[in-house]
Design a protein around this motif. Structure first.
Motif, PDB file in Angstrom:
ATOM      1  N   VAL A   1       0.811  -1.193  -0.038  1.00 21.52           N
ATOM      2  CA  VAL A   1      -0.192   0.014  -0.167  1.00 21.52           C
ATOM      3  C   VAL A   1       1.050   1.206   0.098  1.00 21.52           C
ATOM      4  O   VAL A   1       1.198   1.618   1.109  1.00 21.52           O
ATOM      5  CB  VAL A   1      -0.883  -0.043   1.151  1.00 21.52           C
ATOM      6  CG1 VAL A   1      -2.162  -0.854   1.042  1.00 21.52           C
ATOM      7  CG2 VAL A   1      -0.367  -0.258   2.394  1.00 21.52           C
ATOM      8  N   GLY A   2       1.199   1.593  -1.420  1.00 23.34           N
ATOM      9  CA  GLY A   2       2.272   2.713  -1.349  1.00 23.34           C
ATOM     10  C   GLY A   2       3.614   2.229  -0.864  1.00 23.34           C
ATOM     11  O   GLY A   2       4.203   0.993  -1.198  1.00 23.34           O
ATOM     12  N   ALA A   3       4.114   3.132  -0.058  1.00 20.88           N
ATOM     13  CA  ALA A   3       5.586   2.684   0.446  1.00 20.88           C
ATOM     14  C   ALA A   3       5.623   1.551   1.395  1.00 20.88           C
ATOM     15  O   ALA A   3       6.702   0.957   1.704  1.00 20.88           O
ATOM     16  CB  ALA A   3       6.448   3.818   0.838  1.00 20.88           C
ATOM     17  N   LYS A   4       4.708   1.045   2.022  1.00 18.81           N
ATOM     18  CA  LYS A   4       4.422   0.263   3.104  1.00 18.81           C
ATOM     19  C   LYS A   4       3.620  -0.992   2.805  1.00 18.81           C
ATOM     20  O   LYS A   4       3.220  -1.041   1.656  1.00 18.81           O
ATOM     21  CB  LYS A   4       3.876   0.959   4.291  1.00 18.81           C
ATOM     22  CG  LYS A   4       4.377   1.972   4.954  1.00 18.81           C
ATOM     23  CD  LYS A   4       3.947   2.197   6.554  1.00 18.81           C
ATOM     24  CE  LYS A   4       5.014   3.318   6.965  1.00 18.81           C
ATOM     25  NZ  LYS A   4       4.520   3.462   8.440  1.00 18.81           N
ATOM     26  N   ILE A   5       3.394  -1.903   3.629  1.00 22.15           N
ATOM     27  CA  ILE A   5       2.683  -3.272   3.131  1.00 22.15           C
ATOM     28  C   ILE A   5       1.871  -3.674   4.399  1.00 22.15           C
ATOM     29  O   ILE A   5       1.942  -3.130   5.644  1.00 22.15           O
ATOM     30  CB  ILE A   5       3.712  -4.352   3.209  1.00 22.15           C
ATOM     31  CG1 ILE A   5       4.408  -4.496   4.384  1.00 22.15           C
ATOM     32  CG2 ILE A   5       4.619  -4.192   1.841  1.00 22.15           C
ATOM     33  CD1 ILE A   5       5.216  -5.879   4.258  1.00 22.15           C
ATOM     34  N   ILE A   6       0.714  -4.252   3.886  1.00 14.69           N
ATOM     35  CA  ILE A   6      -0.067  -4.859   4.860  1.00 14.69           C
ATOM     36  C   ILE A   6       0.447  -6.523   5.039  1.00 14.69           C
ATOM     37  O   ILE A   6       0.333  -6.948   4.122  1.00 14.69           O
ATOM     38  CB  ILE A   6      -1.697  -4.786   4.420  1.00 14.69           C
ATOM     39  CG1 ILE A   6      -2.055  -3.182   4.090  1.00 14.69           C
ATOM     40  CG2 ILE A   6      -2.644  -5.396   5.442  1.00 14.69           C
ATOM     41  CD1 ILE A   6      -3.295  -3.065   3.486  1.00 14.69           C
ATOM     42  N   LEU A   7       0.611  -6.763   6.303  1.00 18.77           N
ATOM     43  CA  LEU A   7       0.943  -8.194   6.385  1.00 18.77           C
ATOM     44  C   LEU A   7      -0.249  -8.996   6.823  1.00 18.77           C
ATOM     45  O   LEU A   7      -1.116  -8.611   7.719  1.00 18.77           O
ATOM     46  CB  LEU A   7       1.818  -8.255   7.602  1.00 18.77           C
ATOM     47  CG  LEU A   7       2.289  -9.571   7.992  1.00 18.77           C
ATOM     48  CD1 LEU A   7       3.174 -10.376   6.769  1.00 18.77           C
ATOM     49  CD2 LEU A   7       3.325  -9.512   9.295  1.00 18.77           C
ATOM     50  N   ILE A   8      -0.565 -10.142   6.014  1.00 17.89           N
ATOM     51  CA  ILE A   8      -1.603 -10.950   6.306  1.00 17.89           C
ATOM     52  C   ILE A   8      -1.187 -12.226   6.782  1.00 17.89           C
ATOM     53  O   ILE A   8      -0.441 -12.965   5.857  1.00 17.89           O
ATOM     54  CB  ILE A   8      -2.473 -11.058   4.870  1.00 17.89           C
ATOM     55  CG1 ILE A   8      -2.915  -9.812   4.398  1.00 17.89           C
ATOM     56  CG2 ILE A   8      -3.599 -11.942   5.140  1.00 17.89           C
ATOM     57  CD1 ILE A   8      -3.549  -9.760   2.802  1.00 17.89           C
ATOM     58  N   VAL A   9      -1.796 -12.610   7.742  1.00 20.11           N
ATOM     59  CA  VAL A   9      -1.231 -13.799   8.579  1.00 20.11           C
ATOM     60  C   VAL A   9      -2.664 -14.944   8.871  1.00 20.11           C
ATOM     61  O   VAL A   9      -3.359 -14.381   9.399  1.00 20.11           O
ATOM     62  CB  VAL A   9      -0.504 -13.489  10.036  1.00 20.11           C
ATOM     63  CG1 VAL A   9      -0.152 -14.727  10.669  1.00 20.11           C
ATOM     64  CG2 VAL A   9       0.540 -12.432   9.662  1.00 20.11           C
ATOM     65  N   LYS A  10      -2.321 -16.097   8.548  1.00 19.25           N
ATOM     66  CA  LYS A  10      -3.146 -17.208   8.934  1.00 19.25           C
ATOM     67  C   LYS A  10      -2.264 -18.140   9.753  1.00 19.25           C
ATOM     68  O   LYS A  10      -1.590 -18.621   9.385  1.00 19.25           O
ATOM     69  CB  LYS A  10      -3.752 -17.553   7.783  1.00 19.25           C
ATOM     70  CG  LYS A  10      -4.618 -16.759   7.059  1.00 19.25           C
ATOM     71  CD  LYS A  10      -5.034 -17.516   5.945  1.00 19.25           C
ATOM     72  CE  LYS A  10      -6.026 -16.555   4.859  1.00 19.25           C
ATOM     73  NZ  LYS A  10      -6.484 -17.277   3.833  1.00 19.25           N
ATOM     74  N   VAL A  11      -2.909 -18.286  11.182  1.00 21.08           N
ATOM     75  CA  VAL A  11      -2.202 -19.423  11.962  1.00 21.08           C
ATOM     76  C   VAL A  11      -3.086 -20.140  12.615  1.00 21.08           C
ATOM     77  O   VAL A  11      -4.307 -19.919  12.448  1.00 21.08           O
ATOM     78  CB  VAL A  11      -1.500 -18.577  13.115  1.00 21.08           C
ATOM     79  CG1 VAL A  11      -0.266 -17.736  12.552  1.00 21.08           C
ATOM     80  CG2 VAL A  11      -2.495 -17.734  13.743  1.00 21.08           C
ATOM     81  N   SER A  12      -2.660 -21.524  13.112  1.00 20.44           N
ATOM     82  CA  SER A  12      -3.711 -22.209  13.677  1.00 20.44           C
ATOM     83  C   SER A  12      -3.440 -22.265  15.425  1.00 20.44           C
ATOM     84  O   SER A  12      -2.128 -22.438  15.606  1.00 20.44           O
ATOM     85  CB  SER A  12      -3.432 -23.867  13.097  1.00 20.44           C
ATOM     86  OG  SER A  12      -4.091 -23.779  11.775  1.00 20.44           O
ATOM     87  N   VAL A  13      -4.328 -22.466  15.824  1.00 23.35           N
ATOM     88  CA  VAL A  13      -4.111 -22.571  17.594  1.00 23.35           C
ATOM     89  C   VAL A  13      -4.842 -23.818  18.101  1.00 23.35           C
ATOM     90  O   VAL A  13      -5.684 -24.473  17.178  1.00 23.35           O
ATOM     91  CB  VAL A  13      -4.504 -21.270  18.126  1.00 23.35           C
ATOM     92  CG1 VAL A  13      -3.774 -19.888  17.666  1.00 23.35           C
ATOM     93  CG2 VAL A  13      -6.110 -21.210  17.979  1.00 23.35           C
ATOM     94  N   ASP A  14      -4.758 -23.917  19.093  1.00 21.73           N
ATOM     95  CA  ASP A  14      -5.345 -25.401  19.821  1.00 21.73           C
ATOM     96  C   ASP A  14      -6.811 -25.192  19.584  1.00 21.73           C
ATOM     97  O   ASP A  14      -7.424 -23.964  19.847  1.00 21.73           O
ATOM     98  CB  ASP A  14      -5.161 -25.226  21.250  1.00 21.73           C
ATOM     99  CG  ASP A  14      -5.838 -26.456  22.042  1.00 21.73           C
ATOM    100  OD1 ASP A  14      -6.666 -26.963  21.473  1.00 21.73           O
ATOM    101  OD2 ASP A  14      -5.384 -26.758  23.155  1.00 21.73           O
ATOM    102  N   LYS A  15      -7.394 -26.306  18.973  1.00 26.18           N
ATOM    103  CA  LYS A  15      -9.033 -26.202  18.905  1.00 26.18           C
ATOM    104  C   LYS A  15      -9.928 -25.935  19.819  1.00 26.18           C
ATOM    105  O   LYS A  15     -10.913 -25.485  19.886  1.00 26.18           O
ATOM    106  CB  LYS A  15      -9.316 -27.418  17.852  1.00 26.18           C
ATOM    107  CG  LYS A  15      -9.046 -28.577  18.836  1.00 26.18           C
ATOM    108  CD  LYS A  15      -9.540 -29.761  17.878  1.00 26.18           C
ATOM    109  CE  LYS A  15      -9.747 -31.125  18.543  1.00 26.18           C
ATOM    110  NZ  LYS A  15      -8.374 -31.606  19.115  1.00 26.18           N
TER     111      LYS A  15
END
Length: 291
Positions: free
Chosen positions: A238-252
């Motif tokens: 997004v212009g000079a910067k970025i959006i970090l998109i994270v998908k993680v799994s945790v204890d169900k």
């Protein structure tokens, strides 16, 4: 970010003033002496005036704050502006090639002139100074527009040095060198324009961060307590910067509140001391058996 855009405006304003003066000197000297290399160099300065003007307007627009229609801000205006600069450089270079080719075909002669030498020397000194100023500002603010201007000024130093060589070689009777260098100048400008367009297109086409950077992000995320494993990590510029998109799994069996705390921990950790990240979006998945 305000300082970053203010620096862009300073670079643009200085570039406009200097390039207008150089444009007048170069074209006057070029047409008076019949130097295609100097004329090509002069039209390159005309392109530089346009590039500096685009830089100015691009910096002004990119500095606008986020609004309802632009939730991630107006930063990509920098890259749109730099792409326009790249295309304008190519268009101007194509135009000047025709004059240089005509000079070679017609076997035009170049009359030596100390006026040409003086204009070339002043241009080299002015452009070297502008390049040093832009490089200093780019190291501070990492602006694609300032970088594009720096590259343009650097190219002009080499371009005008070639023009100066053609002027002195004309004394020895090598008049064809003038047209040849005019063509070489134009080709160099075309190449530089393509490089600027390519760099801008990477952001405008949402090209993500390189694999090495993503691996560094993943290593950092895996150190956070509660993260079982990473499903995916990606970035969006997004212009000079970025959006970090994270998908993680945790204890169900983890509660929503607990998983939310992990998501918040990821966000805070990844934005800490990382100026390139504008925001972090975290999606939590339950750690279910993989089929």
């Amino acid at each position: 970010m305000e300082d970053r855009f203010s620096a862009g405006k300073k670079v643009a304003s200085l570039g406009i003033a200097v390039n207008i003066l150089l444009l007048i000197f170069k074209l006057t000297a070029g047409y008076s002496a019949g130097s295609q290399a100097m004329i090509a160099d002069g039209f390159n300065s005309l392109g530089d005036v346009f590039a500096s003007a685009v830089t100015l307007f691009g910096s002004l627009y990119a500095a606008k704050p986020k609004d309802a229609d632009h939730v991630w801000g107006h930063g990509k205006a920098e890259y749109l502006a730099s792409m326009i600069i790249g295309f304008s450089m190519i268009a101007m270079a194509v135009y000047t090639i025709s004059g240089s080719v005509g000079s070679l075909i017609e076997q035009s002669t170049l009359e030596f002139s100390w006026w040409l030498v003086g204009v070339a020397a002043v241009t080299i000194a002015a452009k070297a100074s502008l390049y040093a100023f832009c490089i200093k500002k780019n190291r501070q603010y990492k602006s694609v527009l300032i970088k594009a201007n720096a590259q343009d000024h650097r190219n002009d130093v080499f371009v005008t040095s070639g023009t100066l060589i053609a002027i002195f070689l004309s004394v020895l009777g090598f008049h064809w060198v003038d047209g040849a260098i005019g063509i070489a100048i134009s080709c160099w400008i075309i190449y530089s324009g393509f490089m600027i367009i390519r760099e801008s297109a990477r952001v405008l086409m949402d090209t993500g961060s390189d694999a090495r950077t993503l691996e560094e992000y993943k290593d950092e995320i895996l150190r956070i307590d509660g993260v079982d494993h990473i499903d995916s990590v990606s970035t969006k510029p997004v212009g000079a910067k970025i959006i970090l998109i994270v998908k993680v799994s945790v204890d169900k069996d983890m509660t929503v509140i607990e998983s939310h705390k992990i998501a918040k921990a990821i966000e805070l950790e990844m934005m800490h001391d990382r100026a390139e990240i504008d925001d972090v979006i975290v999606h939590i998945n339950p750690d279910l058996p993989h089929v």
